[in-house]
Enzyme design. Structure first.
Site, PDB file in Angstrom:
ATOM      1  N   LYS A 162       5.502   5.863  11.537  1.00 50.35           N
ATOM      2  CA  LYS A 162       5.761   6.242  12.929  1.00 50.35           C
ATOM      3  C   LYS A 162       4.594   7.002  13.544  1.00 50.35           C
ATOM      4  O   LYS A 162       4.276   6.814  14.720  1.00 50.35           O
ATOM      5  CB  LYS A 162       7.032   7.082  13.021  1.00 50.35           C
ATOM      6  CG  LYS A 162       6.924   8.368  12.249  1.00 50.35           C
ATOM      7  CD  LYS A 162       8.241   9.042  12.044  1.00 50.35           C
ATOM      8  CE  LYS A 162       8.102  10.157  11.021  1.00 50.35           C
ATOM      9  NZ  LYS A 162       7.818   9.691   9.666  1.00 50.35           N
ATOM     10  N   ILE A 168       0.862  -1.189   0.000  1.00 54.90           N
ATOM     11  CA  ILE A 168       0.000   0.000   0.000  1.00 54.90           C
ATOM     12  C   ILE A 168       0.886   1.223   0.000  1.00 54.90           C
ATOM     13  O   ILE A 168       1.514   1.560   1.005  1.00 54.90           O
ATOM     14  CB  ILE A 168      -0.957   0.023   1.204  1.00 54.90           C
ATOM     15  CG1 ILE A 168      -1.847  -1.219   1.224  1.00 54.90           C
ATOM     16  CG2 ILE A 168      -1.833   1.273   1.182  1.00 54.90           C
ATOM     17  CD1 ILE A 168      -1.446  -2.231   2.253  1.00 54.90           C
ATOM     18  N   GLY A 169       0.977   1.889  -1.136  1.00 54.50           N
ATOM     19  CA  GLY A 169       1.844   3.052  -1.281  1.00 54.50           C
ATOM     20  C   GLY A 169       3.039   2.731  -2.156  1.00 54.50           C
ATOM     21  O   GLY A 169       3.679   1.687  -2.000  1.00 54.50           O
ATOM     22  N   LEU A 170       3.359   3.624  -3.096  1.00 52.97           N
ATOM     23  CA  LEU A 170       4.470   3.389  -4.012  1.00 52.97           C
ATOM     24  C   LEU A 170       5.278   4.679  -4.201  1.00 52.97           C
ATOM     25  O   LEU A 170       5.665   5.041  -5.312  1.00 52.97           O
ATOM     26  CB  LEU A 170       3.960   2.862  -5.357  1.00 52.97           C
ATOM     27  CG  LEU A 170       4.983   2.125  -6.239  1.00 52.97           C
ATOM     28  CD1 LEU A 170       5.543   0.910  -5.525  1.00 52.97           C
ATOM     29  CD2 LEU A 170       4.340   1.707  -7.558  1.00 52.97           C
ATOM     30  N   GLY A 171       5.498   5.358  -3.077  1.00 51.70           N
ATOM     31  CA  GLY A 171       6.355   6.540  -3.099  1.00 51.70           C
ATOM     32  C   GLY A 171       7.814   6.145  -2.986  1.00 51.70           C
ATOM     33  O   GLY A 171       8.217   5.067  -3.441  1.00 51.70           O
ATOM     34  N   THR A 172       8.606   6.992  -2.351  1.00 50.16           N
ATOM     35  CA  THR A 172      10.041   6.732  -2.221  1.00 50.16           C
ATOM     36  C   THR A 172      10.321   5.409  -1.531  1.00 50.16           C
ATOM     37  O   THR A 172      11.131   4.600  -1.996  1.00 50.16           O
ATOM     38  CB  THR A 172      10.707   7.872  -1.435  1.00 50.16           C
ATOM     39  OG1 THR A 172      10.482   9.109  -2.110  1.00 50.16           O
ATOM     40  CG2 THR A 172      12.206   7.642  -1.313  1.00 50.16           C
ATOM     41  N   LYS A 191       8.794   9.349  17.352  1.00 45.25           N
ATOM     42  CA  LYS A 191       9.804   8.292  17.452  1.00 45.25           C
ATOM     43  C   LYS A 191      10.202   8.029  18.906  1.00 45.25           C
ATOM     44  O   LYS A 191      10.445   6.883  19.297  1.00 45.25           O
ATOM     45  CB  LYS A 191      11.017   8.655  16.601  1.00 45.25           C
ATOM     46  CG  LYS A 191      10.708   8.657  15.114  1.00 45.25           C
ATOM     47  CD  LYS A 191      11.824   9.265  14.292  1.00 45.25           C
ATOM     48  CE  LYS A 191      11.464   9.287  12.809  1.00 45.25           C
ATOM     49  NZ  LYS A 191      12.469   9.991  11.990  1.00 45.25           N
ATOM     50  N   GLY A 233       7.985   2.905  -0.779  1.00 44.37           N
ATOM     51  CA  GLY A 233       7.270   1.804  -1.418  1.00 44.37           C
ATOM     52  C   GLY A 233       7.975   1.280  -2.650  1.00 44.37           C
ATOM     53  O   GLY A 233       8.102   0.052  -2.848  1.00 44.37           O
ATOM     54  N   GLY A 254      15.789  17.132  -1.361  1.00 47.52           N
ATOM     55  CA  GLY A 254      14.777  16.127  -1.039  1.00 47.52           C
ATOM     56  C   GLY A 254      14.826  15.630   0.384  1.00 47.52           C
ATOM     57  O   GLY A 254      14.147  14.661   0.742  1.00 47.52           O
TER      58      GLY A 254
END
Length: 430
Positions: free
Chosen positions: A105, A9-13, A205, A15, A187
């Site tokens: 987190k 679930i999720g395909l960013g950096t 955290k 994922g 970034g």
């Protein structure tokens, strides 16, 4: 039977890095676990945006039910971030008997106990090593390597964005705004960096680290949280002259029968190990009664380092599936409620760095000295510099004082219109 199918679930950096590592390391994982990992389905917000980066045999969809209702998928990996709808998604996945691995987190710090209970009810694993310090395997280390030790303190640099900014302010002599802009260009910082630079990310955290270290669940509302957005270059330089570097630290430690936790800028001695951690790197120092101080250092963010921790959790879940030992808490350590009492501010003692702007006129230093003396505090170092014809900058480092004494000093200074307190930071002493 020899393959474990995964829903992502999720395909960013993070994922996309998880997908890459599963594909590239499937042979090694099979050697270790006896099972081959494969990603079957990926849930994203925009299918067209990600179609080219996904292998043709992987289903790409916007519908979470494609994972929930698929009996072949045994492990779901949540790397979408945020609390909502991630909480609802993870709850639904656990209730569908899916094991869940997450790097979230915010979610674990705010709803971890509830989700862990849901996982146990469904005999599922819930793993979240990647939620703290990116590629540093700190949570599993605390669970396994410190199982027989009594941890008394955990402190460290747990936000790479803030550490990068402070490193540039110290080494390049940039202003906070200049350093933040560079972090965004590279970034390391989001377009809205609030959670990072105001200490909220670090606080989440520290909630998780405190849970693992002391079995105590600390609420964010009970913590003092201060970020780095108000740190001035003058304070960076003055700290260096005193022999310190400024770091954003999360600190939690046992005090009597309670646990104290806080996030804020701290003056760290230049020869202390934490002072040598630069740029986007993280470091966590764990103090145990038996082992003493140990330092865990590494990349605190980034796609591949975080994905490495995610894959470590996937391997652990896979081993549990093979052995039939799923459904146990990631962290079994729970203190009784009586061990998590409120901390008296009088019992929390540190030296403090105080930076003040005051009217450059006779009697002003006397006023300040009287306020400090009335609180029962004293100085170890003091420097006064002229800033213009009307004002002077005064910086001091106190001997150890309690938080209640610091509050008394702040309260008294607010009543003096010729003296302004610009900064009050803890000082870490060897």
């Amino acid at each position: 039977m020899n393959e474990i199918k995964i829903g992502l679930i999720g395909l960013g950096t993070v994922g996309s890095s998880v997908l890459k590592m599963i594909i590239e390391n499937s042979d090694k994982v099979q050697t270790i676990t006896g099972r081959r990992l494969s990603v079957k389905t990926i849930v994203v917000r925009n299918v067209a945006k990600h179609r080219r980066q996904v292998p043709k045999d992987v289903t790409l969809t916007t519908d979470l039910n494609a994972i929930i209702n698929d009996p072949e998928i045994k492990i779901a990996v949540e790397v979408m971030g945020g609390i909502h709808p991630a909480k609802e998604f993870v709850t639904a996945l656990l209730n569908a008997k899916k094991h869940v691995v997450t790097a979230n987190k915010d979610l674990i710090a705010s709803a971890g106990e509830e989700l862990a209970a849901t996982a146990k009810q469904n005999h599922c694993d819930l793993m979240y090593e990647a939620s703290v310090a990116g590629g540093i395997p700190i949570l599993r280390t605390i669970v396994n390597s410190f199982a027989a030790d009594y941890i008394t303190e955990v402190k460290g640099i747990v936000n790479g964005t803030c550490n990068f900014i402070l490193t540039q302010m110290q080494q390049q002599h940039w202003s906070y705004d200049q350093a933040l802009m560079k972090a965004q260009e590279l970034g390391f910082a989001e377009s809205d960096p609030t959670n990072d630079v105001e200490g909220i990310d670090s606080a989440y955290k520290m909630v998780i680290l405190s849970q693992f270290s002391y079995g105590a669940h600390i609420k964010l509302s009970n913590m003092s949280v201060e970020g780095i957005s108000t740190i001035q270059q003058d304070d960076i330089q003055r700290a260096a002259e005193f022999g310190y570097t400024i770091k954003l630290l999360g600190i939690s430690r046992r005090i009597d029968n309670g646990v104290f936790a806080e996030v804020g800028p701290v003056l760290v001695p230049q020869d202390h190990p934490l002072a040598t951690i630069h740029n986007e790197n993280n470091a966590v120092m764990v103090t145990g009664e038996a082992v003493g101080e140990t330092l865990f250092y590494g990349p605190g963010a980034g796609g591949l380092p975080t994905a490495n921790s995610v894959l470590s959790d996937i391997v652990s879940v896979t081993k549990n599936i093979v052995l039939g030992t799923t459904g146990h808490f990631f962290n079994n350590y729970q203190s009784s409620p009586s061990e998590i009492g409120n901390i008296d501010p009088k019992d929390v003692k540190y030296a403090y760095y105080l930076s003040l702007k005051m009217l450059d006129a006779p009697g002003q230093m006397l006023k300040f000295t009287q306020i400090v003396t009335q609180s029962g505090a004293s100085f170890s170092q003091i420097v006064q510099t002229k800033t213009d014809h009307q004002t002077a900058r005064v910086t001091v480092i106190t001997h150890k004082i309690s938080k209640s004494q610091l509050s008394d000093i702040k309260r008294a200074l607010r009543k003096v219109n010729t003296i302004a307190l610009l900064a009050a930071y803890k000082v870490l002493q060897q």
